[in-house]
Write a protein that holds these residues in place. Structure first.
Motif, PDB file in Angstrom:
ATOM      1  N   LYS A  46       0.689  -1.280  -0.046  1.00 59.71           N
ATOM      2  CA  LYS A  46      -0.045   0.051   0.080  1.00 59.71           C
ATOM      3  C   LYS A  46       0.918   1.299  -0.111  1.00 59.71           C
ATOM      4  CE  LYS A  46      -4.002  -1.816   2.148  1.00 59.71           C
ATOM      5  NZ  LYS A  46      -5.035  -1.961   3.484  1.00 59.71           N
ATOM      6  N   GLY A  47       0.610   2.161  -0.902  1.00 65.09           N
ATOM      7  CA  GLY A  47       1.444   3.430  -0.955  1.00 65.09           C
ATOM      8  C   GLY A  47       2.493   3.209  -1.901  1.00 65.09           C
ATOM      9  N   ARG A  48       2.798   2.141  -2.280  1.00 62.37           N
ATOM     10  CA  ARG A  48       4.046   1.847  -3.146  1.00 62.37           C
ATOM     11  C   ARG A  48       3.609   1.357  -4.440  1.00 62.37           C
ATOM     12  NH1 ARG A  48       7.925  -1.601  -1.949  1.00 62.37           N
ATOM     13  NH2 ARG A  48       6.444  -3.107  -1.140  1.00 62.37           N
ATOM     14  N   PHE A  49       2.528   0.697  -4.560  1.00 59.22           N
ATOM     15  CA  PHE A  49       2.087  -0.275  -5.870  1.00 59.22           C
ATOM     16  C   PHE A  49       0.762   0.348  -6.050  1.00 59.22           C
ATOM     17  CE2 PHE A  49       4.565  -4.449  -5.460  1.00 59.22           C
ATOM     18  CZ  PHE A  49       5.588  -3.903  -5.185  1.00 59.22           C
ATOM     19  N   THR A  50       0.494   0.563  -7.380  1.00 59.19           N
ATOM     20  CA  THR A  50      -0.871   1.037  -8.145  1.00 59.19           C
ATOM     21  C   THR A  50      -1.337  -0.055  -9.352  1.00 59.19           C
ATOM     22  OG1 THR A  50      -0.199   3.467  -7.351  1.00 59.19           O
ATOM     23  CG2 THR A  50      -2.068   2.857  -9.152  1.00 59.19           C
ATOM     24  N   ILE A  51      -2.259  -0.832  -9.070  1.00 62.57           N
ATOM     25  CA  ILE A  51      -2.856  -1.573 -10.153  1.00 62.57           C
ATOM     26  C   ILE A  51      -3.978  -0.463 -10.957  1.00 62.57           C
ATOM     27  CG2 ILE A  51      -4.735  -2.367  -8.650  1.00 62.57           C
ATOM     28  CD1 ILE A  51      -4.771  -5.013 -10.329  1.00 62.57           C
ATOM     29  N   SER A  52      -3.706  -0.629 -12.083  1.00 64.66           N
ATOM     30  CA  SER A  52      -4.610   0.365 -13.208  1.00 64.66           C
ATOM     31  C   SER A  52      -4.942  -0.406 -14.379  1.00 64.66           C
ATOM     32  CB  SER A  52      -4.266   1.408 -13.307  1.00 64.66           C
ATOM     33  OG  SER A  52      -2.848   1.360 -14.093  1.00 64.66           O
ATOM     34  N   ARG A  53      -6.005  -0.170 -15.124  1.00 63.62           N
ATOM     35  CA  ARG A  53      -6.248  -0.605 -16.623  1.00 63.62           C
ATOM     36  C   ARG A  53      -6.283   0.363 -17.417  1.00 63.62           C
ATOM     37  NH1 ARG A  53     -10.419   1.372 -13.508  1.00 63.62           N
ATOM     38  NH2 ARG A  53     -12.551   1.350 -14.444  1.00 63.62           N
ATOM     39  N   ASP A  54      -6.211  -0.090 -18.713  1.00 66.41           N
ATOM     40  CA  ASP A  54      -6.067   0.704 -19.857  1.00 66.41           C
ATOM     41  C   ASP A  54      -7.771   1.116 -20.160  1.00 66.41           C
ATOM     42  OD1 ASP A  54      -4.553   0.788 -23.066  1.00 66.41           O
ATOM     43  OD2 ASP A  54      -5.932   1.997 -22.231  1.00 66.41           O
ATOM     44  N   THR A  55      -8.302   1.859 -19.919  1.00 70.51           N
ATOM     45  CA  THR A  55      -9.715   2.020 -20.078  1.00 70.51           C
ATOM     46  C   THR A  55     -10.087   2.448 -21.718  1.00 70.51           C
ATOM     47  OG1 THR A  55      -9.790   4.310 -19.453  1.00 70.51           O
ATOM     48  CG2 THR A  55     -10.449   2.714 -17.758  1.00 70.51           C
ATOM     49  N   ALA A  56      -9.063   2.861 -22.481  1.00 72.41           N
ATOM     50  CA  ALA A  56      -9.053   3.099 -23.684  1.00 72.41           C
ATOM     51  C   ALA A  56      -8.766   1.903 -24.571  1.00 72.41           C
ATOM     52  CB  ALA A  56      -8.144   4.130 -24.247  1.00 72.41           C
ATOM     53  N   ASN A  57      -8.641   0.908 -24.079  1.00 70.15           N
ATOM     54  CA  ASN A  57      -8.302  -0.242 -24.832  1.00 70.15           C
ATOM     55  C   ASN A  57      -9.382  -1.568 -24.585  1.00 70.15           C
ATOM     56  OD1 ASN A  57      -6.793  -1.822 -26.793  1.00 70.15           O
ATOM     57  ND2 ASN A  57      -5.310  -2.202 -25.329  1.00 70.15           N
ATOM     58  N   ALA A  58     -10.335  -1.134 -24.047  1.00 68.79           N
ATOM     59  CA  ALA A  58     -11.546  -2.112 -24.019  1.00 68.79           C
ATOM     60  C   ALA A  58     -11.097  -3.504 -23.115  1.00 68.79           C
ATOM     61  CB  ALA A  58     -12.023  -2.452 -25.435  1.00 68.79           C
ATOM     62  N   LYS A  59     -10.693  -3.200 -21.937  1.00 71.02           N
ATOM     63  CA  LYS A  59     -10.232  -4.496 -21.182  1.00 71.02           C
ATOM     64  C   LYS A  59      -9.084  -5.032 -21.421  1.00 71.02           C
ATOM     65  CE  LYS A  59     -14.883  -5.498 -19.934  1.00 71.02           C
ATOM     66  NZ  LYS A  59     -15.963  -6.533 -19.507  1.00 71.02           N
ATOM     67  N   THR A  62      -5.445  -4.504 -21.134  1.00 70.22           N
ATOM     68  CA  THR A  62      -4.629  -4.333 -20.379  1.00 70.22           C
ATOM     69  C   THR A  62      -4.623  -3.659 -19.030  1.00 70.22           C
ATOM     70  OG1 THR A  62      -3.290  -3.697 -22.354  1.00 70.22           O
ATOM     71  CG2 THR A  62      -2.131  -3.514 -20.261  1.00 70.22           C
ATOM     72  N   VAL A  63      -3.951  -4.775 -18.045  1.00 73.07           N
ATOM     73  CA  VAL A  63      -3.917  -4.007 -16.629  1.00 73.07           C
ATOM     74  C   VAL A  63      -2.437  -3.926 -16.279  1.00 73.07           C
ATOM     75  CG1 VAL A  63      -4.350  -5.098 -14.168  1.00 73.07           C
ATOM     76  CG2 VAL A  63      -6.153  -5.185 -16.043  1.00 73.07           C
ATOM     77  N   TYR A  64      -2.169  -2.681 -15.584  1.00 75.28           N
ATOM     78  CA  TYR A  64      -0.709  -2.681 -15.141  1.00 75.28           C
ATOM     79  C   TYR A  64      -0.522  -2.800 -13.659  1.00 75.28           C
ATOM     80  CZ  TYR A  64      -0.947  -0.396 -19.668  1.00 75.28           C
ATOM     81  OH  TYR A  64      -1.160   0.120 -20.999  1.00 75.28           O
ATOM     82  N   LEU A  65       0.588  -2.977 -13.438  1.00 77.51           N
ATOM     83  CA  LEU A  65       0.899  -2.787 -11.827  1.00 77.51           C
ATOM     84  C   LEU A  65       2.091  -1.713 -11.676  1.00 77.51           C
ATOM     85  CD1 LEU A  65       0.381  -4.002  -8.993  1.00 77.51           C
ATOM     86  CD2 LEU A  65       1.959  -5.567  -9.182  1.00 77.51           C
ATOM     87  N   GLN A  66       2.010  -0.803 -11.297  1.00 75.27           N
ATOM     88  CA  GLN A  66       3.141   0.095 -11.339  1.00 75.27           C
ATOM     89  C   GLN A  66       3.529  -0.017  -9.757  1.00 75.27           C
ATOM     90  OE1 GLN A  66       4.314   2.716 -13.348  1.00 75.27           O
ATOM     91  NE2 GLN A  66       6.000   2.849 -11.802  1.00 75.27           N
ATOM     92  N   MET A  67       4.944  -0.075  -9.789  1.00 78.50           N
ATOM     93  CA  MET A  67       5.558  -0.422  -8.507  1.00 78.50           C
ATOM     94  C   MET A  67       6.772   0.481  -8.306  1.00 78.50           C
ATOM     95  SD  MET A  67       5.982  -4.824  -8.809  1.00 78.50           S
ATOM     96  CE  MET A  67       7.058  -4.608 -10.162  1.00 78.50           C
ATOM     97  N   ASN A  68       6.575   1.105  -7.283  1.00 77.99           N
ATOM     98  CA  ASN A  68       7.653   2.279  -6.946  1.00 77.99           C
ATOM     99  C   ASN A  68       8.345   1.970  -5.464  1.00 77.99           C
ATOM    100  OD1 ASN A  68       6.802   3.677  -9.100  1.00 77.99           O
ATOM    101  ND2 ASN A  68       5.094   4.758  -8.000  1.00 77.99           N
ATOM    102  N   SER A  69       9.175   2.478  -5.162  1.00 78.49           N
ATOM    103  CA  SER A  69       9.955   2.232  -3.989  1.00 78.49           C
ATOM    104  C   SER A  69      10.347   0.846  -3.578  1.00 78.49           C
ATOM    105  CB  SER A  69       9.279   2.988  -2.677  1.00 78.49           C
ATOM    106  OG  SER A  69       9.192   4.137  -2.993  1.00 78.49           O
ATOM    107  N   LEU A  70      10.684  -0.151  -4.671  1.00 82.50           N
ATOM    108  CA  LEU A  70      10.925  -1.407  -4.575  1.00 82.50           C
ATOM    109  C   LEU A  70      11.613  -1.666  -3.302  1.00 82.50           C
ATOM    110  CD1 LEU A  70      10.706  -2.312  -8.183  1.00 82.50           C
ATOM    111  CD2 LEU A  70       9.130  -2.999  -6.483  1.00 82.50           C
ATOM    112  N   LYS A  71      11.700  -2.858  -2.598  1.00 77.59           N
ATOM    113  CA  LYS A  71      12.311  -3.345  -1.689  1.00 77.59           C
ATOM    114  C   LYS A  71      12.959  -4.923  -2.120  1.00 77.59           C
ATOM    115  CE  LYS A  71       9.476  -0.881   1.862  1.00 77.59           C
ATOM    116  NZ  LYS A  71       8.517  -1.285   3.037  1.00 77.59           N
ATOM    117  N   PRO A  72      13.924  -5.332  -1.547  1.00 77.66           N
ATOM    118  CA  PRO A  72      14.608  -6.585  -1.936  1.00 77.66           C
ATOM    119  C   PRO A  72      13.361  -7.714  -1.616  1.00 77.66           C
ATOM    120  CG  PRO A  72      15.910  -5.319  -0.836  1.00 77.66           C
ATOM    121  CD  PRO A  72      14.994  -4.322  -0.599  1.00 77.66           C
TER     122      PRO A  72
END
Length: 125
Positions: A64-77, A79-89
């Motif tokens: 929480k606060g580091r990863f974001t799940i999102s979807r490409d709404t312009a592409n009709a379901k 593609t889904v993304y997982l943006q991962m920031n501040s990654l840890k080992p």
């Protein structure tokens, strides 16, 4: 429904990666997506889930606060993304995307009917 995950790699601690999951086939039937991860000898762990129509999301506490799940709404379901920031080992794992025809945000791997192949994420310290 077929799922294809990509975007994994090797990154230093504190860095970022964005995973993608492209769906093909009967994508109109898919109402929820999720990301899981797994390390050797351990069970598959829930990371995040997204309910397609409402956009509602849930995350495991450790991301929480580091990863974001999102979807490409312009592409009709497609593609889904997982943006991962501040990654840890401890984020090092094989990451899997999953999907299901029910509009339920579930943290259980057994709930999801469709799975992509994994993509390796390695975070070095």
């Amino acid at each position: 429904v077929q799922l294809q995950a990509s975007g994994g790699g090797v990154v230093q601690a504190g860095g970022s990666l964005r995973l993608s999951c492209v769906a093909s086939g009967r994508t109109a039937s898919v109402l929820s997506f999720a990301w899981f991860r797994q390390t050797p000898g351990k069970e598959r762990e829930f990371v995040a889930a997204n309910r397609w129509i409402s956009g509602a999301t849930i995350y495991t506490d450790s991301v929480k606060g580091r990863f974001t799940i999102s979807r490409d709404t312009a592409n009709a379901k497609n593609t889904v993304y997982l943006q991962m920031n501040s990654l840890k080992p401890e984020d090092t794992a094989v990451y899997f995307c999953a999907a299901d025809a029910q509009a339920i945000l579930s943290k259980l791997p057994s709930f999801y009917d469709y799975w992509g192949q994994g993509t390796q994420v390695t975070v070095s310290s």
